[in-house]
Design an enzyme around this catalytic site. Structure first.
Site, mmCIF file in Angstrom:
data_model
loop_
_atom_site.group_PDB
_atom_site.id
_atom_site.type_symbol
_atom_site.label_atom_id
_atom_site.label_comp_id
_atom_site.label_asym_id
_atom_site.label_seq_id
_atom_site.Cartn_x
_atom_site.Cartn_y
_atom_site.Cartn_z
ATOM 1 N N GLY A 225 0.832 -1.196 0.000
ATOM 2 C CA GLY A 225 0.000 0.000 0.000
ATOM 3 C C GLY A 225 0.862 1.238 0.000
ATOM 4 O O GLY A 225 2.019 1.199 -0.423
ATOM 5 N N SER A 226 0.307 2.316 0.519
ATOM 6 C CA SER A 226 1.000 3.601 0.436
ATOM 7 C C SER A 226 2.096 3.717 1.498
ATOM 8 O O SER A 226 2.042 3.051 2.544
ATOM 9 C CB SER A 226 -0.013 4.731 0.626
ATOM 10 O OG SER A 226 -0.636 4.599 1.887
ATOM 11 N N GLU A 245 5.598 -3.329 0.844
ATOM 12 C CA GLU A 245 5.646 -3.059 -0.602
ATOM 13 C C GLU A 245 4.919 -1.731 -0.805
ATOM 14 O O GLU A 245 3.687 -1.686 -0.745
ATOM 15 C CB GLU A 245 4.939 -4.179 -1.375
ATOM 16 C CG GLU A 245 5.590 -5.547 -1.247
ATOM 17 C CD GLU A 245 6.869 -5.679 -2.057
ATOM 18 O OE1 GLU A 245 7.180 -4.781 -2.870
ATOM 19 O OE2 GLU A 245 7.580 -6.674 -1.869
ATOM 20 N N LEU A 246 5.678 -0.654 -1.016
ATOM 21 C CA LEU A 246 5.084 0.687 -0.978
ATOM 22 C C LEU A 246 5.117 1.356 -2.355
ATOM 23 O O LEU A 246 5.312 0.693 -3.365
ATOM 24 C CB LEU A 246 5.805 1.517 0.094
ATOM 25 C CG LEU A 246 5.917 0.817 1.470
ATOM 26 C CD1 LEU A 246 6.729 1.638 2.444
ATOM 27 C CD2 LEU A 246 4.547 0.505 2.055
ATOM 28 N N CYS A 279 2.017 0.449 -8.916
ATOM 29 C CA CYS A 279 3.132 0.973 -8.122
ATOM 30 C C CYS A 279 4.373 1.193 -8.973
ATOM 31 O O CYS A 279 5.230 2.006 -8.631
ATOM 32 C CB CYS A 279 3.435 0.023 -6.973
ATOM 33 S SG CYS A 279 3.588 -1.658 -7.526
ATOM 34 N N GLU A 373 4.269 10.515 -5.449
ATOM 35 C CA GLU A 373 3.673 9.419 -6.227
ATOM 36 C C GLU A 373 2.337 9.895 -6.789
ATOM 37 O O GLU A 373 1.404 10.181 -6.035
ATOM 38 C CB GLU A 373 3.448 8.195 -5.350
ATOM 39 C CG GLU A 373 2.861 7.046 -6.148
ATOM 40 C CD GLU A 373 2.590 5.795 -5.328
ATOM 41 O OE1 GLU A 373 2.176 5.902 -4.170
ATOM 42 O OE2 GLU A 373 2.780 4.698 -5.886
HETATM 43 P P1 NAD Z 1 -3.478 2.345 1.155
HETATM 44 O O1 NAD Z 1 -2.168 2.473 1.839
HETATM 45 O O2 NAD Z 1 -4.440 3.453 1.273
HETATM 46 O O3 NAD Z 1 -4.252 1.030 1.686
HETATM 47 C C1 NAD Z 1 -3.662 -0.245 1.634
HETATM 48 C C2 NAD Z 1 -4.351 -1.148 2.645
HETATM 49 O O4 NAD Z 1 -4.068 -0.689 3.969
HETATM 50 C C3 NAD Z 1 -5.868 -1.185 2.538
HETATM 51 O O5 NAD Z 1 -6.321 -2.497 2.764
HETATM 52 C C4 NAD Z 1 -6.315 -0.262 3.659
HETATM 53 O O6 NAD Z 1 -7.623 -0.547 4.104
HETATM 54 C C5 NAD Z 1 -5.272 -0.598 4.719
HETATM 55 N N1 NAD Z 1 -5.070 0.434 5.741
HETATM 56 C C6 NAD Z 1 -5.339 1.763 5.665
HETATM 57 N N2 NAD Z 1 -4.985 2.376 6.812
HETATM 58 C C7 NAD Z 1 -4.474 1.409 7.624
HETATM 59 C C8 NAD Z 1 -3.908 1.413 8.934
HETATM 60 N N3 NAD Z 1 -3.805 2.539 9.641
HETATM 61 N N4 NAD Z 1 -3.469 0.232 9.449
HETATM 62 C C9 NAD Z 1 -3.544 -0.913 8.740
HETATM 63 N N5 NAD Z 1 -4.074 -0.974 7.489
HETATM 64 C C10 NAD Z 1 -4.527 0.173 6.947
HETATM 65 O O7 NAD Z 1 -3.139 2.024 -0.376
HETATM 66 P P2 NAD Z 1 -4.126 1.935 -1.628
HETATM 67 O O8 NAD Z 1 -4.622 3.311 -1.954
HETATM 68 O O9 NAD Z 1 -5.100 0.829 -1.464
HETATM 69 O O10 NAD Z 1 -3.076 1.444 -2.769
HETATM 70 C C11 NAD Z 1 -2.248 2.318 -3.452
HETATM 71 C C12 NAD Z 1 -0.844 2.323 -2.887
HETATM 72 O O11 NAD Z 1 -0.311 1.015 -2.865
HETATM 73 C C13 NAD Z 1 0.121 3.132 -3.749
HETATM 74 O O12 NAD Z 1 0.969 3.880 -2.928
HETATM 75 C C14 NAD Z 1 0.901 2.055 -4.484
HETATM 76 O O13 NAD Z 1 2.169 2.445 -4.947
HETATM 77 C C15 NAD Z 1 0.994 0.997 -3.446
HETATM 78 N N6 NAD Z 1 1.285 -0.304 -4.073
HETATM 79 C C16 NAD Z 1 2.549 -0.835 -3.947
HETATM 80 C C17 NAD Z 1 2.858 -2.044 -4.580
HETATM 81 C C18 NAD Z 1 4.226 -2.668 -4.477
HETATM 82 O O14 NAD Z 1 4.341 -3.832 -4.805
HETATM 83 N N7 NAD Z 1 5.246 -1.956 -4.040
HETATM 84 C C19 NAD Z 1 1.871 -2.695 -5.320
HETATM 85 C C20 NAD Z 1 0.609 -2.125 -5.426
HETATM 86 C C21 NAD Z 1 0.316 -0.923 -4.790
#
Ligand code: NAD
Length: 470
Positions: A225-226, A245-246, A279, A373
């Site tokens: 995620g982010s 994985e960010l 990502c 990003e």
């Molecule tokens: P996000 O960080 O908003 O959410 C990811 C997950 O975390 C979701 O399931 C969300 O519900 C959960 N979450 C949110 N707040 C949380 C907390 N405080 N504690 C625990 N879990 C929590 O990301 P998104 O908008 O769903 O996805 C986009 C991001 O993911 C982009 O930054 C992208 O680059 C990244 N990404 C990285 C890869 C990689 O392999 N490096 C792959 C895909 C996406």
């Protein structure tokens, strides 16, 4: 849909709408997990971890192999669900289902060869008559927290290796895209997975995700995620293994001797697949001055020809973004860059969750579209004087996930491979490329640890040393 908790499909009064981003229609609802549900999932996972660890590697392989087959058998139905909730085109969704089956298949294969090594203990001074070896043992309970943009594939990249290694999993899918993750759980159960081996809890990341990640019964967190959420999770995780994985703002670099037709194809694919919500999307097109104008002449018409629209139509090449708010943010960043001196070569307009495929010229390093990003369908072109300048620009980022460089010069290619700071470097390919057999993951603010079943399994097991004294 119901969520799957402690061996049962369950419903709750409080529900979350799942919508189609193209038109805002509610496709389905999912329950919101409560604190009691999280406690039940943790309790059940502890029991499930024992059940999984007691299965042989071959038994775990069989489950994952069957699950992979079921994903392929159900491909059309799953692609429909995935495309509807995420917004990616039906063609992209079908290929994601296929890739997800591959991740499950490879994870199953790894379950058959989890092994240790014999330790050369007598290499230590004064050590005699000792036989040492290592064992790989499961972590126990793995928390898998996943993003919206590859809501099946990235779930499989966590759940597959975790189960292959003999763990139980608590899965928390992204709130925008929970349905496809629940369908995966169904396929795993149909394939024979014991019910306590997985719980899939839906609800907000802040409450559900946070409560899972901070609990001591979880031994390993695998998060995609982010950066911001990754940092919050690391702050509350305590003593646990974590894989992060960010995000990124990946560069695609064009040297003067590049094959420009290949650059065009790579930019269109790397920049606009899944409406730029990948990502490893190409966000920064770093072009040496000598080929700038010729490249733009070839690239702009190709970007203008991308057909965007209803993601469920086979004709569509680019669907909506996942939320209107995200499209509005991308639009704002583009407008801000324009005010700061960039110019829009094509695109730039937004309607609801649909953002036009956009190319920005004369982008500068202080613009958000370059330094942060973007995660949307726009590519920012930055001009470089030469290879030294291009490497410095590529590295002028907090992120380091993937990069592509186009050149015919092998020395320049090797130099880029060594000097560009990121987890993956592609020579004569765009940054958006991955196959599941390779180690995949970022450096700097793009993360920690590697995925790809073989490598993820290392991160989801503990190494134990055994010494026989005689
Ligand atoms: P996000 O960080 O908003 O959410 C990811 C997950 O975390 C979701 O399931 C969300 O519900 C959960 N979450 C949110 N707040 C949380 C907390 N405080 N504690 C625990 N879990 C929590 O990301 P998104 O908008 O769903 O996805 C986009 C991001 O993911 C982009 O930054 C992208 O680059 C990244 N990404 C990285 C890869 C990689 O392999 N490096 C792959 C895909 C996406």
């Amino acid at each position: 849909m119901k969520f799957f908790l402690a061996g049962k499909w369950q419903d709750r009064k409080e529900q979350l709408d799942v919508t189609n981003p193209a038109n805002g229609d509610v496709i389905d609802t999912v329950p919101v997990a409560s604190a009691d549900d999280i406690e039940a999932a943790l309790h059940s996972a502890q029991a499930g971890a024992k059940v999984m660890a007691a299965l042989t590697g071959y038994e775990r392989f069989q489950i994952l192999r069957r699950a992979a087959d079921l994903l392929l058998e159900r491909r059309d139905q799953l692609a429909q669900v995935l495309s509807s909730e995420e917004g990616k085109t039906i063609t992209e969704a079908s290929s994601e289902v296929e890739r997800s089956a591959q991740a499950m298949e490879l994870s199953g294969e790894e379950a058959k060869r989890l092994g240790g090594e014999v330790l050369p203990l007598d290499g230590g001074q004064g050590v005699q008559n000792k036989l040492g070896f290592t064992l790989r043992i499961p972590c126990g309970v793995v928390a898998a927290i996943t993003p919206f943009n590859f809501p099946l594939s990235l779930v499989c990249h966590k759940v597959g290796p975790a189960l292959a290694a003999g763990n139980a999993v608590i899965l928390k899918p992204a709130s925008d895209t929970p349905l496809i993750a629940l369908h995966l759980v169904k396929a795993l159960l149909d394939a024979g997975l014991p019910g306590t081996a997985i719980s899939c809890l839906t609800g907000s990341g802040r409450s559900v995700g946070q409560a899972i990640c901070s609990d001591k019964r979880v031994r390993k967190i695998s998060f995609t995620g982010s950066y911001e959420v990754g940092e919050q999770i690391c702050a509350i995780a305590g003593i646990k293994k974590v894989t992060m994985e960010l995000g990124a703002n990946s560069p695609l670099i064009v040297l003067p001797d590049a094959d420009l037709d290949k650059v065009v194809a790579a930019t269109v694919f790397s920049g606009f697949a899944n409406a730029g919500q990948v990502c490893i999307s190409a966000q920064r097109l770093i072009v040496t001055d000598q080929v700038h104008d010729e490249l733009m002449g070839k690239l702009i018409p190709q970007i203008e020809s991308i057909v965007s629209g209803d993601q469920l139509s086979r004709e569509t090449q680019m669907g909506p973004m996942v939320r209107s708010a995200d499209a509005a943010r991308v639009h704002d960043w583009i407008s801000e860059a324009e005010k700061q001196g960039a110019s829009i070569a094509c695109g730039g307009q937004r309607e609801g969750a649909f953002m036009e495929p956009t190319l920005l010229l004369s982008a500068g390093k202080d613009m958000k579209v370059v330094k942060d990003e973007l995660f949307g369908p726009a590519v920012a072109v930055c001009s470089a004087r030469d290879a030294d300048d291009a490497i410095a620009m590529a590295n002028d980022s907090n992120f380091g996930l993937s990069a592509g460089v186009f050149t015919q010069d092998v020395d320049a290619a090797v130099r880029f491979a060594k000097e560009v700071d990121c987890g993956n470097v592609h020579i004569n390919g765009g940054p958006l490329w991955r196959t599941d057999l390779m180690p995949y993951g970022g450096i700097k603010d793009s993360g920690l640890g590697k995925e790809g079943p073989r490598y993820a399994i290392d991160e989801m097991t503990e190494m134990k040393s055994v010494v026989i004294h005689s």
